[in-house]
Each structure stands twice: as structure tokens, then as C-alpha cells.
Design a protein around this motif. Structure first.
Motif, PDB file in Angstrom:
ATOM      1  N   ASN A 125       0.793  -1.236   0.000  1.00  0.00           N
ATOM      2  CA  ASN A 125       0.000   0.000   0.000  1.00  0.00           C
ATOM      3  C   ASN A 125       0.819   1.277   0.000  1.00  0.00           C
ATOM      4  N   GLY A 126       2.114   1.172  -0.229  1.00  0.00           N
ATOM      5  CA  GLY A 126       2.945   2.355  -0.448  1.00  0.00           C
ATOM      6  C   GLY A 126       2.699   3.451   0.562  1.00  0.00           C
ATOM      7  N   CYS A 127       2.548   4.660   0.052  1.00  0.00           N
ATOM      8  CA  CYS A 127       2.353   5.812   0.935  1.00  0.00           C
ATOM      9  C   CYS A 127       1.053   5.659   1.727  1.00  0.00           C
ATOM     10  N   GLY A 128       0.075   4.964   1.129  1.00  0.00           N
ATOM     11  CA  GLY A 128      -1.231   4.796   1.759  1.00  0.00           C
ATOM     12  C   GLY A 128      -1.174   3.956   3.018  1.00  0.00           C
ATOM     13  N   ARG A 129      -0.043   3.264   3.232  1.00  0.00           N
ATOM     14  CA  ARG A 129       0.160   2.534   4.470  1.00  0.00           C
ATOM     15  C   ARG A 129       0.091   3.488   5.660  1.00  0.00           C
ATOM     16  N   CYS A 130       0.479   4.716   5.442  1.00  0.00           N
ATOM     17  CA  CYS A 130       0.551   5.678   6.548  1.00  0.00           C
ATOM     18  C   CYS A 130      -0.197   6.982   6.296  1.00  0.00           C
ATOM     19  N   HIS A 131      -0.577   7.237   5.052  1.00  0.00           N
ATOM     20  CA  HIS A 131      -1.254   8.510   4.780  1.00  0.00           C
ATOM     21  C   HIS A 131      -2.616   8.248   4.174  1.00  0.00           C
ATOM     22  N   VAL A 140      -1.922   7.423   9.787  1.00  0.00           N
ATOM     23  CA  VAL A 140      -0.770   7.417  10.683  1.00  0.00           C
ATOM     24  C   VAL A 140      -0.066   8.773  10.596  1.00  0.00           C
ATOM     25  N   GLY A 141       0.351   9.148   9.416  1.00  0.00           N
ATOM     26  CA  GLY A 141       1.022  10.428   9.183  1.00  0.00           C
ATOM     27  C   GLY A 141       0.009  11.518   8.866  1.00  0.00           C
ATOM     28  N   PRO A 142       0.503  12.736   8.598  1.00  0.00           N
ATOM     29  CA  PRO A 142      -0.411  13.852   8.335  1.00  0.00           C
ATOM     30  C   PRO A 142      -1.227  13.663   7.054  1.00  0.00           C
ATOM     31  N   ASP A 143      -2.360  14.343   7.014  1.00  0.00           N
ATOM     32  CA  ASP A 143      -3.226  14.344   5.838  1.00  0.00           C
ATOM     33  C   ASP A 143      -2.516  15.124   4.726  1.00  0.00           C
ATOM     34  N   GLY A 155       9.878  14.386   4.887  1.00  0.00           N
ATOM     35  CA  GLY A 155       9.198  14.213   6.158  1.00  0.00           C
ATOM     36  C   GLY A 155      10.249  14.561   7.190  1.00  0.00           C
ATOM     37  N   SER A 156       9.848  15.268   8.227  1.00  0.00           N
ATOM     38  CA  SER A 156      10.823  15.783   9.194  1.00  0.00           C
ATOM     39  C   SER A 156      11.085  14.790  10.313  1.00  0.00           C
ATOM     40  N   GLY A 157      10.250  13.755  10.382  1.00  0.00           N
ATOM     41  CA  GLY A 157      10.341  12.860  11.540  1.00  0.00           C
ATOM     42  C   GLY A 157       9.712  13.489  12.772  1.00  0.00           C
ATOM     43  N   LYS A 158       9.071  14.659  12.564  1.00  0.00           N
ATOM     44  CA  LYS A 158       8.482  15.394  13.690  1.00  0.00           C
ATOM     45  C   LYS A 158       7.404  14.557  14.366  1.00  0.00           C
ATOM     46  N   GLY A 159       7.448  14.516  15.658  1.00  0.00           N
ATOM     47  CA  GLY A 159       6.417  13.788  16.392  1.00  0.00           C
ATOM     48  C   GLY A 159       6.761  12.327  16.628  1.00  0.00           C
ATOM     49  N   VAL A 160       7.746  11.809  15.892  1.00  0.00           N
ATOM     50  CA  VAL A 160       8.098  10.401  16.095  1.00  0.00           C
ATOM     51  C   VAL A 160       9.081  10.296  17.265  1.00  0.00           C
ATOM     52  N   VAL A 161       8.753   9.452  18.221  1.00  0.00           N
ATOM     53  CA  VAL A 161       9.594   9.289  19.414  1.00  0.00           C
ATOM     54  C   VAL A 161      10.101   7.845  19.479  1.00  0.00           C
ATOM     55  N   ALA A 172       7.634   5.364  17.528  1.00  0.00           N
ATOM     56  CA  ALA A 172       6.188   5.460  17.727  1.00  0.00           C
ATOM     57  C   ALA A 172       5.684   6.888  17.558  1.00  0.00           C
ATOM     58  N   LEU A 173       4.426   6.990  17.209  1.00  0.00           N
ATOM     59  CA  LEU A 173       3.712   8.266  17.189  1.00  0.00           C
ATOM     60  C   LEU A 173       2.629   8.155  18.250  1.00  0.00           C
ATOM     61  N   VAL A 174       2.741   8.961  19.283  1.00  0.00           N
ATOM     62  CA  VAL A 174       1.776   8.865  20.380  1.00  0.00           C
ATOM     63  C   VAL A 174       0.534   9.676  20.017  1.00  0.00           C
ATOM     64  N   ARG A 208      15.472   7.523  15.706  1.00  0.00           N
ATOM     65  CA  ARG A 208      16.218   7.311  14.470  1.00  0.00           C
ATOM     66  C   ARG A 208      15.297   6.975  13.316  1.00  0.00           C
ATOM     67  N   TRP A 209      13.978   7.035  13.549  1.00  0.00           N
ATOM     68  CA  TRP A 209      13.031   6.749  12.475  1.00  0.00           C
ATOM     69  C   TRP A 209      13.256   7.748  11.353  1.00  0.00           C
ATOM     70  N   ASP A 210      13.279   7.268  10.126  1.00  0.00           N
ATOM     71  CA  ASP A 210      13.633   8.120   9.008  1.00  0.00           C
ATOM     72  C   ASP A 210      12.580   7.976   7.905  1.00  0.00           C
ATOM     73  N   ALA A 217      11.248   2.516  -1.493  1.00  0.00           N
ATOM     74  CA  ALA A 217      10.721   1.638  -2.541  1.00  0.00           C
ATOM     75  C   ALA A 217      10.341   2.427  -3.797  1.00  0.00           C
ATOM     76  N   TYR A 218      10.286   3.746  -3.679  1.00  0.00           N
ATOM     77  CA  TYR A 218       9.922   4.588  -4.827  1.00  0.00           C
ATOM     78  C   TYR A 218      11.156   5.309  -5.365  1.00  0.00           C
ATOM     79  N   SER A 219      11.293   5.338  -6.699  1.00  0.00           N
ATOM     80  CA  SER A 219      12.371   6.124  -7.306  1.00  0.00           C
ATOM     81  C   SER A 219      11.951   7.599  -7.303  1.00  0.00           C
ATOM     82  N   GLU A 222       9.261   8.163  -9.759  1.00  0.00           N
ATOM     83  CA  GLU A 222       7.932   7.724  -9.301  1.00  0.00           C
ATOM     84  C   GLU A 222       7.323   8.738  -8.339  1.00  0.00           C
ATOM     85  N   LEU A 223       8.153   9.307  -7.477  1.00  0.00           N
ATOM     86  CA  LEU A 223       7.623  10.317  -6.552  1.00  0.00           C
ATOM     87  C   LEU A 223       7.068  11.506  -7.333  1.00  0.00           C
ATOM     88  N   GLN A 224       7.745  11.860  -8.428  1.00  0.00           N
ATOM     89  CA  GLN A 224       7.237  12.951  -9.275  1.00  0.00           C
ATOM     90  C   GLN A 224       5.858  12.587  -9.822  1.00  0.00           C
TER      91      GLN A 224
HETATM   92  C1  HEC Z   1       5.562   4.037   7.607  1.00  0.00           C
HETATM   93  C2  HEC Z   1       4.713   5.197   7.514  1.00  0.00           C
HETATM   94  C3  HEC Z   1       4.864   6.150   6.367  1.00  0.00           C
HETATM   95  C4  HEC Z   1       4.972   5.883   5.020  1.00  0.00           C
HETATM   96  C5  HEC Z   1       5.001   4.528   4.321  1.00  0.00           C
HETATM   97  C6  HEC Z   1       5.019   7.170   4.351  1.00  0.00           C
HETATM   98  N1  HEC Z   1       4.938   8.171   5.263  1.00  0.00           N
HETATM   99 FE1  HEC Z   1       4.947  10.143   4.886  1.00  0.00          FE
HETATM  100  N2  HEC Z   1       4.898  10.568   6.892  1.00  0.00           N
HETATM  101  C7  HEC Z   1       4.787   9.622   7.887  1.00  0.00           C
HETATM  102  C8  HEC Z   1       4.804  10.279   9.181  1.00  0.00           C
HETATM  103  C9  HEC Z   1       4.703   9.596  10.536  1.00  0.00           C
HETATM  104  C10 HEC Z   1       4.947  11.658   8.927  1.00  0.00           C
HETATM  105  C11 HEC Z   1       5.034  12.800   9.977  1.00  0.00           C
HETATM  106  C12 HEC Z   1       6.444  12.868  10.492  1.00  0.00           C
HETATM  107  C13 HEC Z   1       7.403  13.371   9.449  1.00  0.00           C
HETATM  108  O1  HEC Z   1       7.162  14.446   8.869  1.00  0.00           O
HETATM  109  O2  HEC Z   1       8.416  12.683   9.195  1.00  0.00           O
HETATM  110  C14 HEC Z   1       5.019  11.808   7.468  1.00  0.00           C
HETATM  111  C15 HEC Z   1       5.161  13.002   6.809  1.00  0.00           C
HETATM  112  C16 HEC Z   1       5.103  13.156   5.424  1.00  0.00           C
HETATM  113  C17 HEC Z   1       5.148  14.433   4.742  1.00  0.00           C
HETATM  114  C18 HEC Z   1       5.263  15.795   5.409  1.00  0.00           C
HETATM  115  C19 HEC Z   1       3.894  16.293   5.688  1.00  0.00           C
HETATM  116  C20 HEC Z   1       3.831  17.569   6.480  1.00  0.00           C
HETATM  117  O3  HEC Z   1       2.827  18.286   6.338  1.00  0.00           O
HETATM  118  O4  HEC Z   1       4.783  17.850   7.227  1.00  0.00           O
HETATM  119  C21 HEC Z   1       5.038  14.181   3.401  1.00  0.00           C
HETATM  120  C22 HEC Z   1       4.983  15.200   2.271  1.00  0.00           C
HETATM  121  C23 HEC Z   1       4.942  12.734   3.246  1.00  0.00           C
HETATM  122  N3  HEC Z   1       4.986  12.147   4.496  1.00  0.00           N
HETATM  123  C24 HEC Z   1       4.797  12.070   2.036  1.00  0.00           C
HETATM  124  C25 HEC Z   1       4.843  10.680   1.880  1.00  0.00           C
HETATM  125  C26 HEC Z   1       4.829  10.004   0.599  1.00  0.00           C
HETATM  126  C27 HEC Z   1       4.690  10.686  -0.750  1.00  0.00           C
HETATM  127  C28 HEC Z   1       4.939   8.660   0.861  1.00  0.00           C
HETATM  128  C29 HEC Z   1       5.063   7.531  -0.129  1.00  0.00           C
HETATM  129  C30 HEC Z   1       6.133   7.643  -1.098  1.00  0.00           C
HETATM  130  C31 HEC Z   1       5.008   8.516   2.311  1.00  0.00           C
HETATM  131  N4  HEC Z   1       4.943   9.761   2.883  1.00  0.00           N
HETATM  132  C32 HEC Z   1       5.113   7.312   2.977  1.00  0.00           C
HETATM  133  C33 HEC Z   1       4.685   8.273   7.715  1.00  0.00           C
HETATM  134  C34 HEC Z   1       4.830   7.595   6.511  1.00  0.00           C
END
Ligand code: HEC
Length: 241
Positions: A125-131, A140-143, A155-161, A172-174, A208-210, A217-219, A222-224
Motif C-alpha cells: 500500500n505504499g504511501c497509503g500505508r501511513c497517509h 498514521v502520518g499527516p493528511d 518528512g521531518s520525523g516530527k512527532g516520532v519518538v 512510535a507516534l503517540v 532514528r526513524w527516518d 521503494a519509490y524512485s 515515481e515520486l514525481q
Molecule cells: C511508515 C509510515 C509512512 C509511510 C510509508 C510514508 N509516510 Fe509520509 N509521513 C509519515 C509520518 C509519521 C509523517 C510525519 C512525520 C514526518 O514528517 O516525518 C510523514 C510526513 C510526510 C510528509 C510531510 C507532511 C507535512 O505536512 O509535514 C510528506 C509530504 C509525506 N509524508 C509524504 C509521503 C509520501 C509521498 C509517501 C510515499 C512515497 C510517504 N509519505 C510514505 C509516515 C509515513
């Protein structure tokens, strides 16, 4: 304790566990057949549900169709293991959500390709796994249809502890801290919503979550290609300018 033991086993063991749980709980007479074949309930081989739909159907059931929910009998980790096993039966084609809706919005072929890439089943489910976008995916992640960020890799990793429960450590994201804390466990491929006793939980703001690792998994190309779908989703917002 049970969930801790399950967490500690390897991914391969989790997959096996899913098969065993499926045999014991789902492939019983009158329900689904062995290894996804048909019982009284529909066969699951070739199903087109996405993994978040399978996860929520296994958890909450489909009351209108007589499918019970298992969230009282199985831990989130066990439901995840069953979900992974059921996803190995998935067929090709567009994924459906738990309401069986395979496409909420009619899109142009270009946007359709863009959306399919975002929710790519081959990438769990790619990005949809979390968004969640346009009513699909996991929150899981922001809308992203409301996000101002165009750095799809970043993604800044903001909020991930870093969460610690006994000897177990995971990113984790609390969601709701308190005596009973709900959090997203980002330690597994498919984030798991867990409920833990606040007293057992320690959190460290450093993690250290990144996010970049989650998008590996996306080039870049593909992100474009994903951008037009997100651009479209942003325009759908009532307050979009
Ligand atoms: C395993 C979960 C996970 C997956 C998979 C994931 N994301 Fe995220 N994403 C997050 C989380 C959690 C955040 C908030 C923390 C951060 O910014 O790193 C985030 C933040 C973001 C943000 C910043 C949003 C903001 O308003 O700050 C963008 C843009 C984003 N993701 C795009 C993507 C795209 C595009 C994909 C697929 C290629 C993807 N993400 C896959 C979990 C995920």
C-alpha cells in the motif's frame, strides 16, 4: 506479555504465525476455507482488498455480512500477522476499501496512475500505508491533501519518538498519552495501532526513524508521478484556493 513475546519473534515467524492463526480462527467450518479457498464465506484467493481494509475487517468484522470482528480475541500484532497472510492471497487490479468501493472518485487516466502509485499494493500500500488521501489509506502520518510540504521523500520525523516498554524499543507516534496510551507502532512494515499502559511506557523525543527510508521503494521519478494525485487532492479541499 503475550504481545511482547510476539513482537520479539522474527518477521518470518510472524508470517508463519499469520498462517497458523488463519487456520485456527478463519478457516473453520462455515467460514473461510483452508489457505484462502472458499468455505461458507467467500474465498479470499484473488481478493482485491487493500491491507488497511483487511486489517480493519479482521478487527471490526463486517456485521452486515456475518463476519465477526476479532479485536477482542486477538492482539493487534496477531491481527497484523493474519492481515499479512491474507494479503498473500490478493489478486491483481485496483484495491478496494472495507466498504468494497474500489474507486471513490472517477479520475482521469493520468491521475488514476498517480493514485495507484500512491496506494501501490505491491509495496504494501505504499504511501497509503501511513497517509490517508481521498478517504483511503491509514491515518498514521499527516493528511497530505492538507499539507504544505512538497518534499515527498523527506518528512521531518516530527512527532516520532522512541518508545520503550520493558526491553522492547520501537519508533512510535503517540496519539493519546495518559494512563492508557494509544500509539502507532512504526516498528513494523504495516504500522500497528497499540494501546499500552502509560505507566509501562517511556518515551524519548530522539528517534532514528527516518521517513526517507519508508519511501525508498519509490524512485525519484515515481515520486514525481505521485504529485499530480496530491495536487488534485489539495484542490478538492473545501478551503482550497
Ligand atoms: C511508515 C509510515 C509512512 C509511510 C510509508 C510514508 N509516510 Fe509520509 N509521513 C509519515 C509520518 C509519521 C509523517 C510525519 C512525520 C514526518 O514528517 O516525518 C510523514 C510526513 C510526510 C510528509 C510531510 C507532511 C507535512 O505536512 O509535514 C510528506 C509530504 C509525506 N509524508 C509524504 C509521503 C509520501 C509521498 C509517501 C510515499 C512515497 C510517504 N509519505 C510514505 C509516515 C509515513
Amino acid at each position: 506479555m503475550k504481545s511482547f513475546v510476539l513482537f520479539a519473534v522474527t518477521a518470518a515467524a510472524i508470517a508463519q504465525d499469520g498462517a497458523a492463526l488463519f487456520r485456527a480462527r478463519c478457516a473453520v467450518p462455515y467460514c473461510h476455507g483452508q489457505a484462502g479457498s472458499a468455505g461458507r464465506a467467500p474465498k479470499l484467493i484473488g481478493h482485491t482488498y487493500n491491507s488497511s481494509a483487511v486489517f480493519s475487517i479482521v478487527s471490526g468484522g463486517l456485521p452486515a455480512k456475518g463476519m465477526p470482528g476479532f479485536d477482542r480475541d486477538l492482539t493487534a500484532e496477531e491481527i497484523e500477522a493474519v492481515t499479512r497472510y491474507v494479503m498473500t492471497f490478493a489478486g491483481a487490479g485496483p484495491r478496494k476499501n472495507e466498504w468494497g468501493i474500489s474507486s471513490r472518485t472517477q479520475l482521469t487516466p493520468e491521475l488514476e496512475r498517480s493514485r495507484n502509485l500512491f496506494f501501490d499494493a505491491a509495496r504494501m500500500n505504499g504511501c497509503g500505508r501511513c497517509h490517508e488521501v481521498d478517504g483511503w489509506g491509514s491515518k498514521v502520518g499527516p493528511d497530505l491533501s492538507r499539507s504544505a510540504s512538497w518534499n515527498l521523500r523527506g518528512g521531518s520525523g516530527k512527532g516520532v519518538v522512541t518508545a520503550r516498554i520493558g526491553a522492547e524499543t520501537f519508533p512510535a507516534l503517540v496519539l493519546e498519552p495518559g494512563s492508557v496510551t494509544r500509539l502507532w507502532d512504526l516498528g513494523s512494515r504495516l504500522p500497528v495501532l497499540r494501546t499500552v499502559a502509560g505507566a509501562d511506557l517511556q518515551t524519548d523525543a530522539a528517534s532514528r526513524w527516518d521517513h526517507a527510508a519508508e519511501t525508498r521503494a519509490y524512485s525519484d521519478a515515481e515520486l514525481q508521478l505521485i504529485r499530480p494525485f496530491l495536487q488534485w487532492a489539495r484542490k478538492q479541499q473545501p478551503d482550497a484556493r
